[in-house]
Structures are given as structure tokens and as C-alpha cells.
Design a protein around this motif. Structure first.
Motif, PDB file in Angstrom:
ATOM      1  N   ALA A 163      -1.806   4.497  -0.462  1.00 52.22           N
ATOM      2  CA  ALA A 163      -0.030   4.399  -0.619  1.00 52.22           C
ATOM      3  C   ALA A 163       0.761   5.015  -1.413  1.00 52.22           C
ATOM      4  O   ALA A 163       1.478   4.341  -2.446  1.00 52.22           O
ATOM      5  CB  ALA A 163      -0.147   3.055  -0.327  1.00 52.22           C
TER       6      ALA A 163
ATOM      7  N   CYS B 158       0.739   7.976   3.038  1.00 52.48           N
ATOM      8  CA  CYS B 158       0.932   6.913   3.645  1.00 52.48           C
ATOM      9  C   CYS B 158       1.909   6.132   2.561  1.00 52.48           C
ATOM     10  O   CYS B 158       2.112   5.079   2.058  1.00 52.48           O
ATOM     11  CB  CYS B 158      -0.426   6.795   3.030  1.00 52.48           C
ATOM     12  SG  CYS B 158      -1.093   7.414   1.549  1.00 52.48           S
TER      13      CYS B 158
ATOM     14  N   LYS C 245       3.796   2.380   3.143  1.00 48.30           N
ATOM     15  CA  LYS C 245       2.312   1.624   3.486  1.00 48.30           C
ATOM     16  C   LYS C 245       1.475   0.041   2.337  1.00 48.30           C
ATOM     17  O   LYS C 245       1.517   0.845   1.352  1.00 48.30           O
ATOM     18  CB  LYS C 245       1.753   1.903   4.340  1.00 48.30           C
ATOM     19  CG  LYS C 245       2.648   2.858   4.839  1.00 48.30           C
ATOM     20  CD  LYS C 245       1.821   4.020   6.305  1.00 48.30           C
ATOM     21  CE  LYS C 245       1.796   5.124   7.352  1.00 48.30           C
ATOM     22  NZ  LYS C 245       0.863   5.220   8.070  1.00 48.30           N
ATOM     23  N   ASP C 246       1.238  -0.487   3.179  1.00 50.10           N
ATOM     24  CA  ASP C 246       0.696  -1.798   2.596  1.00 50.10           C
ATOM     25  C   ASP C 246      -0.654  -1.183   2.380  1.00 50.10           C
ATOM     26  O   ASP C 246      -1.602  -0.629   3.401  1.00 50.10           O
ATOM     27  CB  ASP C 246       0.281  -2.512   3.923  1.00 50.10           C
ATOM     28  CG  ASP C 246      -0.383  -3.708   2.750  1.00 50.10           C
ATOM     29  OD1 ASP C 246      -0.169  -3.847   1.595  1.00 50.10           O
ATOM     30  OD2 ASP C 246      -0.237  -5.167   3.457  1.00 50.10           O
ATOM     31  N   PRO C 247      -1.624  -1.433   1.003  1.00 50.11           N
ATOM     32  CA  PRO C 247      -2.627  -0.357   0.739  1.00 50.11           C
ATOM     33  C   PRO C 247      -3.713  -1.343   0.941  1.00 50.11           C
ATOM     34  O   PRO C 247      -4.590  -0.653   1.477  1.00 50.11           O
ATOM     35  CB  PRO C 247      -2.019  -0.436  -1.870  1.00 50.11           C
ATOM     36  CG  PRO C 247      -0.667  -0.875  -1.367  1.00 50.11           C
ATOM     37  CD  PRO C 247      -0.288  -1.541  -0.789  1.00 50.11           C
ATOM     38  N   ALA C 248      -3.098  -2.518   0.752  1.00 48.28           N
ATOM     39  CA  ALA C 248      -4.304  -3.673   1.238  1.00 48.28           C
ATOM     40  C   ALA C 248      -4.599  -3.294   2.708  1.00 48.28           C
ATOM     41  O   ALA C 248      -5.986  -3.113   3.289  1.00 48.28           O
ATOM     42  CB  ALA C 248      -3.685  -4.812   1.734  1.00 48.28           C
ATOM     43  N   ALA C 249      -3.756  -3.259   4.422  1.00 44.90           N
ATOM     44  CA  ALA C 249      -3.770  -2.731   5.256  1.00 44.90           C
ATOM     45  C   ALA C 249      -4.373  -1.266   5.193  1.00 44.90           C
ATOM     46  O   ALA C 249      -5.408  -1.000   6.130  1.00 44.90           O
ATOM     47  CB  ALA C 249      -2.197  -2.684   6.259  1.00 44.90           C
TER      48      ALA C 249
ATOM     49  N   ASP D 157      -8.384 -10.155  -7.115  1.00 49.94           N
ATOM     50  CA  ASP D 157      -7.324  -9.322  -7.630  1.00 49.94           C
ATOM     51  C   ASP D 157      -7.752  -9.523  -9.146  1.00 49.94           C
ATOM     52  O   ASP D 157      -7.767 -10.401  -9.638  1.00 49.94           O
ATOM     53  CB  ASP D 157      -6.482 -10.720  -7.190  1.00 49.94           C
ATOM     54  CG  ASP D 157      -4.973 -10.214  -7.635  1.00 49.94           C
ATOM     55  OD1 ASP D 157      -4.488 -10.527  -8.835  1.00 49.94           O
ATOM     56  OD2 ASP D 157      -4.069  -9.683  -7.293  1.00 49.94           O
TER      57      ASP D 157
ATOM     58  N   ASN E 204      -3.380  -2.293  -7.862  1.00 50.36           N
ATOM     59  CA  ASN E 204      -2.939  -1.618  -6.913  1.00 50.36           C
ATOM     60  C   ASN E 204      -2.668  -2.503  -5.321  1.00 50.36           C
ATOM     61  O   ASN E 204      -2.857  -1.406  -4.318  1.00 50.36           O
ATOM     62  CB  ASN E 204      -3.117  -0.081  -6.655  1.00 50.36           C
ATOM     63  CG  ASN E 204      -4.670   0.271  -6.414  1.00 50.36           C
ATOM     64  OD1 ASN E 204      -5.742  -1.168  -5.743  1.00 50.36           O
ATOM     65  ND2 ASN E 204      -5.031   1.175  -5.985  1.00 50.36           N
ATOM     66  N   ASN E 205      -3.127  -3.661  -5.606  1.00 55.92           N
ATOM     67  CA  ASN E 205      -2.410  -4.609  -4.000  1.00 55.92           C
ATOM     68  C   ASN E 205      -3.482  -4.141  -3.014  1.00 55.92           C
ATOM     69  O   ASN E 205      -2.974  -4.475  -1.696  1.00 55.92           O
ATOM     70  CB  ASN E 205      -1.088  -4.110  -3.843  1.00 55.92           C
ATOM     71  CG  ASN E 205      -0.415  -4.611  -4.476  1.00 55.92           C
ATOM     72  OD1 ASN E 205      -0.397  -5.525  -4.966  1.00 55.92           O
ATOM     73  ND2 ASN E 205       0.836  -3.937  -4.946  1.00 55.92           N
ATOM     74  N   THR E 206      -4.867  -3.459  -3.145  1.00 59.77           N
ATOM     75  CA  THR E 206      -5.763  -3.740  -2.305  1.00 59.77           C
ATOM     76  C   THR E 206      -6.514  -5.479  -1.458  1.00 59.77           C
ATOM     77  O   THR E 206      -7.060  -4.934  -0.771  1.00 59.77           O
ATOM     78  CB  THR E 206      -6.468  -2.976  -1.807  1.00 59.77           C
ATOM     79  OG1 THR E 206      -7.403  -2.813  -3.418  1.00 59.77           O
ATOM     80  CG2 THR E 206      -6.298  -1.621  -2.177  1.00 59.77           C
TER      81      THR E 206
ATOM     82  N   ARG F  65      -6.102  -8.142  -0.866  1.00 57.21           N
ATOM     83  CA  ARG F  65      -5.977  -8.783   0.375  1.00 57.21           C
ATOM     84  C   ARG F  65      -5.870  -7.886   1.485  1.00 57.21           C
ATOM     85  O   ARG F  65      -6.246  -9.436   2.684  1.00 57.21           O
ATOM     86  CB  ARG F  65      -4.217  -8.498   0.586  1.00 57.21           C
ATOM     87  CG  ARG F  65      -3.384  -8.891  -0.622  1.00 57.21           C
ATOM     88  CD  ARG F  65      -1.714  -9.565  -0.250  1.00 57.21           C
ATOM     89  NE  ARG F  65      -1.240  -8.353   0.363  1.00 57.21           N
ATOM     90  CZ  ARG F  65      -1.041  -7.198   0.506  1.00 57.21           C
ATOM     91  NH1 ARG F  65      -0.670  -7.202   1.940  1.00 57.21           N
ATOM     92  NH2 ARG F  65      -0.861  -6.000   0.265  1.00 57.21           N
TER      93      ARG F  65
END
Length: 209
Positions: free
Chosen positions: A29, A36, A39-43, A72, A86-88, A90
Motif C-alpha cells: 500500500a 494500491c 488501500k488497507d495494508p491488512a486487506a 503487531d 506497517n499495519n498488516t 489486522r
């Protein structure tokens, strides 16, 4: 093309599962990426994992991945290599429950397998070259399983030793005593320690039962 390669590898090795890596994803992302950005890095991460998983499931094969991107870093204090900054993280709630998590930690026996089991994911703990870490991981997984509820118990699948050399080099070194005597902190010494610890907990378990 990627799935063709995956299918060929599985066929040649007559494998029941496929390890897709998915570790150390630092660029996702990115604000400069035309596809990308924003966009949401987790998604994004979860979508890729699930796409591979569902392809494998067509032929009754199972996906294994490393677990570092699902932890996390800020709340765990683990750091950017063994956890995500980097917020993955989730994505742990978004990936298919059939995916097996290889929870690698090489410096300490961090208790993160419990995180994956609580999320309904099967998990294996993975050491590398420190014998003491491998011993602690074996004992930790045994205690987790021993004290788990029936719903969680089977998620603690056990141990997987990682080898960061060619298979032939590892086998040759494993059967050579010199490496063990000169430097006890090797992947070969770690594997010996892990297997010895597994035998110990199995013996203790039999005595208790």
C-alpha cells in the motif's frame, strides 16, 4: 504463471501442503504505487494469502506461511522483522482459518503461538540456531497444549526447525561432530536440542498419563 509453478512444485514433490513465505513484507500500500496507494495494508495482505490458499484447496492442499506480518509490533514490542510495523497485523482476522502459521522467533521463545491459536489458526513454533531457544519453545508449546481448552488444543501443532542453508550442507554438518564441539550455537546443534526436548516432554507426558 505463479499458480502453474506452485502446482508443478507440489506435483514433483508429491506435497500435501505448500509454504508460500509471505514474511518480511515491508512495502505494501505504498503511497507511490498506482495500484494500491491508499488501500488497507491488512486487506491487501489477507487477499493475497486467501487467493493462494483457495487455489491450493481446489486440490486439497494446505497453505503454510510465516507469521511475522500478523503480529503487531507496537503492542508486542517485538520489532519490525519478527512483527509488523506497517499495519498488516489486522490481517490475522481476515485470512482463511485453514492457513497454518509458522511462528518464527530465533532469539527468544516469544509466546505468540497463543495469539494464533486464540484466533483459530493452527500454529507451529520455529527455532533456528540457538539450542536454548528451541528447548524453551518445545516446553512452551507443550504447556500451551497441556493447559488449553479442547477448542484450542489442536491448534498447537508443534515444532518446525528452520534451516538457512542447502539441505545437503545441513545434513553434512549434522553428521559432523566438529561443528558441535567448536560452536554450540548452530542450526545443527539447535536441531539436536529441539529433538531431545521433544523426547523429554513426550516421556513426561507418558509418565503423567
Amino acid at each position: 504463471m505463479v499458480f502453474d509453478l506452485v502446482d508443478e512444485i507440489i506435483s514433483v514433490f508429491e506435497a500435501k501442503a505448500f509454504h508460500a513465505g509471505m514474511d518480511e513484507v515491508f512495502y505494501i500500500a505504498d503511497e507511490k504505487c498506482p495500484r494500491c496507494q491508499g488501500k488497507d495494508p491488512a486487506a491487501l495482505f489477507a487477499d493475497e494469502v486467501n487467493k493462494i490458499s483457495r487455489h491450493l484447496e481446489i486440490n486439497n492442499k494446505r497453505l503454510w506461511i510465516w507469521g511475522d506480518r500478523l503480529i503487531d509490533a507496537s503492542t508486542s514490542g517485538i520489532g519490525m522483522w519478527e512483527a509488523s510495523m506497517n499495519n498488516t497485523a489486522r490481517a490475522i482476522d481476515l485470512i482463511d482459518k485453514s492457513v497454518v502459521i509458522c511462528d518464527w522467533h530465533y532469539e527468544k521463545a516469544l509466546p505468540t503461538p497463543a495469539l494464533f491459536a486464540l484466533k483459530g489458526l493452527d500454529v507451529v513454533a520455529c527455532p533456528w540456531k540457538k539450542p536454548d531457544v528451541a528447548k524453551e519453545q518445545v516446553n512452551m508449546m507443550y504447556k500451551f497444549k497441556e493447559n488449553a481448552t479442547p477448542e484450542m488444543k489442536e491448534h498447537f501443532m508443534g515444532m518446525m526447525h528452520t534451516v538457512w542453508s542447502s539441505a545437503s550442507e545441513f545434513i553434512k554438518s549434522y553428521h559432523t561432530q566438529k561443528d558441535k564441539e567448536i560452536n554450540p550455537v548452530t542450526q545443527e546443534a539447535c536441531f539436536r536440542a529441539m529433538m531431545a526436548a521433544i523426547k523429554d516432554v513426550e516421556r513426561i507426558g507418558k509418565n503423567i498419563n
